[in-house]
Write an enzyme that holds these catalytic residues in place. Structure first.
Site, PDB file in Angstrom:
ATOM      1  NE  ARG A   1       9.962   6.161   8.765  1.00 39.49           N
ATOM      2  CZ  ARG A   1       8.977   5.963   7.869  1.00 39.49           C
ATOM      3  NH1 ARG A   1       9.029   4.907   7.060  1.00 39.49           N
ATOM      4  NH2 ARG A   1       7.977   6.807   7.788  1.00 39.49           N
TER       5      ARG A   1
ATOM      6  N   PRO B   1       0.795  -1.230   0.000  1.00 36.36           N
ATOM      7  CG  PRO B   1      -0.181  -1.147   2.106  1.00 36.36           C
ATOM      8  CD  PRO B   1       0.498  -2.082   1.154  1.00 36.36           C
ATOM      9  CG  ASN B   2      -0.259   4.298   1.301  1.00 35.57           C
ATOM     10  OD1 ASN B   2      -1.216   4.836   0.777  1.00 35.57           O
ATOM     11  ND2 ASN B   2      -0.327   3.733   2.499  1.00 35.57           N
TER      12      ASN B   2
ATOM     13  CD  GLU C   1      10.006  -7.509   6.256  1.00 38.23           C
ATOM     14  OE1 GLU C   1      10.019  -8.647   6.791  1.00 38.23           O
ATOM     15  OE2 GLU C   1       9.856  -6.466   6.914  1.00 38.23           O
TER      16      GLU C   1
ATOM     17  CG  ASN D   1       8.194  -1.977   0.596  1.00 41.07           C
ATOM     18  OD1 ASN D   1       7.641  -2.095   1.693  1.00 41.07           O
ATOM     19  ND2 ASN D   1       8.790  -0.868   0.219  1.00 41.07           N
TER      20      ASN D   1
ATOM     21  NE  ARG E   1       3.969   6.586   1.755  1.00 40.46           N
ATOM     22  CZ  ARG E   1       4.164   5.347   2.163  1.00 40.46           C
ATOM     23  NH1 ARG E   1       4.654   4.437   1.322  1.00 40.46           N
ATOM     24  NH2 ARG E   1       3.890   4.997   3.389  1.00 40.46           N
TER      25      ARG E   1
ATOM     26  CB  ALA F   1       1.350   0.272   6.753  1.00 42.92           C
TER      27      ALA F   1
ATOM     28  CG  HIS G   1      10.887  -2.313   4.927  1.00 42.24           C
ATOM     29  ND1 HIS G   1       9.518  -2.236   4.804  1.00 42.24           N
ATOM     30  CD2 HIS G   1      11.144  -3.476   5.573  1.00 42.24           C
ATOM     31  CE1 HIS G   1       8.972  -3.302   5.346  1.00 42.24           C
ATOM     32  NE2 HIS G   1       9.932  -4.075   5.818  1.00 42.24           N
TER      33      HIS G   1
ATOM     34  CE1 TYR H   1       8.789   4.999   3.213  1.00 47.79           C
ATOM     35  CE2 TYR H   1       7.241   6.834   3.168  1.00 47.79           C
ATOM     36  CZ  TYR H   1       7.696   5.667   3.749  1.00 47.79           C
ATOM     37  OH  TYR H   1       7.066   5.154   4.853  1.00 47.79           O
TER      38      TYR H   1
HETATM   39  C1  DQA Z   1       8.019   1.022   4.073  1.00 48.23           C
HETATM   40  C2  DQA Z   1       8.051   1.255   5.590  1.00 48.23           C
HETATM   41  C3  DQA Z   1       6.671   1.057   6.202  1.00 48.23           C
HETATM   42  O1  DQA Z   1       6.711   1.284   7.606  1.00 48.23           O
HETATM   43  C4  DQA Z   1       5.681   2.038   5.586  1.00 48.23           C
HETATM   44  O2  DQA Z   1       4.388   1.814   6.097  1.00 48.23           O
HETATM   45  C5  DQA Z   1       5.702   1.994   4.095  1.00 48.23           C
HETATM   46  C6  DQA Z   1       6.979   1.908   3.404  1.00 48.23           C
HETATM   47  C7  DQA Z   1       9.382   1.345   3.412  1.00 48.23           C
HETATM   48  O3  DQA Z   1       9.583   0.927   2.277  1.00 48.23           O
HETATM   49  O4  DQA Z   1      10.225   2.023   4.006  1.00 48.23           O
HETATM   50  O5  DQA Z   1       4.653   2.108   3.454  1.00 48.23           O
HETATM   51  O6  DQA Z   1       7.719  -0.329   3.829  1.00 48.23           O
END
Ligand code: DQA
Length: 148
Positions: A106, A9-10, A97, A73, A17, A76, A99, A22
């Site tokens: 964080r 998501p996102n 996994e 990835n 964003r 959240a 990020h 990011y």
């Molecule tokens: C993320 C880190 C997560 O905590 C966050 O909710 C994201 C992006 C990252 O790539 O740093 O959406 O996965």
């Protein structure tokens, strides 16, 4: 060798964003870099993004049938989706996994991943490099499995 890359998501908003967290790279640019590296490593890379948990789970199931490894990835969902965790545990292929940001530096809630215990490994905090290293790890884990 087929590798699935799943963005949660996102991540479709990458580029605009929270660029201070990011970066300014768009998701399309991330996917292009992954395709290029995939070509160099002799792997076909298929990239997917969804904001919906069920679609990510369905792609994990599909990868379990059709692909050799997954880079994910989970956004959240990393921090609370037991459904995604169960899917990762179920598929029987290596799942890496990744990020973009350093989740360990964080907010407190980001320090915990429900996915990490069932993933082959976690790479965090290196921006695009997290994905590229994740792809290298996925290819190498998949080759190890092919040889054993
Ligand atoms: C993320 C880190 C997560 O905590 C966050 O909710 C994201 C992006 C990252 O790539 O740093 O959406 O996965």
């Amino acid at each position: 060798m087929l590798i699935y890359v799943l963005h949660g998501p996102n991540l479709n908003l990458l580029g605009s964003r929270e660029p201070e967290v990011y970066g300014r790279l768009t998701l399309e640019a991330v996917d292009r870099a992954l395709q290029t590296l995939g070509g160099e490593l002799g792997a076909e890379v298929r990239c997917f993004q969804s904001n919906a948990e069920d679609r990510l789970i369905d792609w994990l199931h599909e990868a379990g049938r059709d692909a050799e490894a997954v880079v994910i990835n989970p956004g959240a969902y990393t921090h609370y989706s037991y459904a995604l965790r169960d899917a990762v545990a179920a598929v029987g292929i290596p799942v890496i996994e990744v990020h973009l940001s350093n989740v360990h530096s964080r907010e407190e809630f980001r320090r915990h991943s429900v996915i990490a215990p069932v993933a082959a490994g976690q790479i965090s905090g290196l921006g695009l490099e997290s994905y590229l290293l994740g792809l290298r790890a996925a290819v190498s884990k998949a080759s190890e499995r092919e040889q054993s």
